[in-house]
Design a protein around this motif. Structure first.
Motif, PDB file in Angstrom:
ATOM      1  N   SER A  76       0.830  -1.207   0.000  1.00 44.08           N
ATOM      2  CA  SER A  76       0.000   0.000   0.000  1.00 44.08           C
ATOM      3  C   SER A  76       0.864   1.255   0.000  1.00 44.08           C
ATOM      4  CB  SER A  76      -0.925  -0.010   1.216  1.00 44.08           C
ATOM      5  OG  SER A  76      -1.676   1.172   1.285  1.00 44.08           O
ATOM      6  N   LEU A  79       2.466   1.664  -3.470  1.00 44.64           N
ATOM      7  CA  LEU A  79       1.485   2.136  -4.454  1.00 44.64           C
ATOM      8  C   LEU A  79       1.166   3.609  -4.242  1.00 44.64           C
ATOM      9  CD1 LEU A  79      -0.942  -0.910  -4.693  1.00 44.64           C
ATOM     10  CD2 LEU A  79       0.711  -0.135  -6.394  1.00 44.64           C
ATOM     11  N   LEU A 114       6.357  -1.389 -10.715  1.00 43.44           N
ATOM     12  CA  LEU A 114       4.949  -1.711 -10.966  1.00 43.44           C
ATOM     13  C   LEU A 114       4.802  -3.135 -11.487  1.00 43.44           C
ATOM     14  CD1 LEU A 114       3.567   1.581 -12.510  1.00 43.44           C
ATOM     15  CD2 LEU A 114       2.850   0.502 -10.381  1.00 43.44           C
TER      16      LEU A 114
END
Length: 126
Positions: A76, A79, A114
């Motif tokens: 989290s 991101l 990513l």
């Protein structure tokens, strides 16, 4: 047009709940009792109303404490970091500003990150 649309004038917005909690009950307790109730509700991550409702109806409270693994919290955070970087790039590009060499390098480093995150998610869900 459904009954809900007619009643609300088809304004959209949040859909109506099937069971509305619109009845207010009050009761008296001491300050000490209120403190205990509030503390127990907080320990279970519930508000006081939900805690009292569950205790009254069920005689117990279903524990819904959510504990996320460290990996999920790290994911989290990563991101969020990537999202902030992408947002900064989008702002610059919308203003027709060129990216600096450092910003270009950061973007090039984000792509493998990513892809790695996507791969970790796939592996976890298998």
């Amino acid at each position: 047009m459904t009954q809900n649309d007619k009643r609300r004038g088809n304004k959209g917005g949040r859909p109506l709940k099937e069971v509305r909690k619109n009845i207010i009950l009050t009761f008296k307790c001491s300050a000490f009792e209120k403190m205990i109730i509030a503390q127990k509700a907080k320990e279970l991550s519930l508000n006081i109303s939900e805690y009292i409702r569950q205790m009254s109806v069920n005689g117990k409270v279903d524990q819904q404490v959510k504990i996320f693994p460290a990996e999920v919290l790290a994911l989290s955070g990563t991101l969020n970091h990537i999202a902030a970087n992408i947002n900064q790039v989008a702002k610059k590009r919308n203003k027709d500003e060129d990216l600096s060499m450092l910003e270009r390098v950061d973007l090039q480093n984000l792509v493998p990150m990513l892809k790695g995150i996507a791969e970790e998610i796939k592996n976890y869900l298998r």
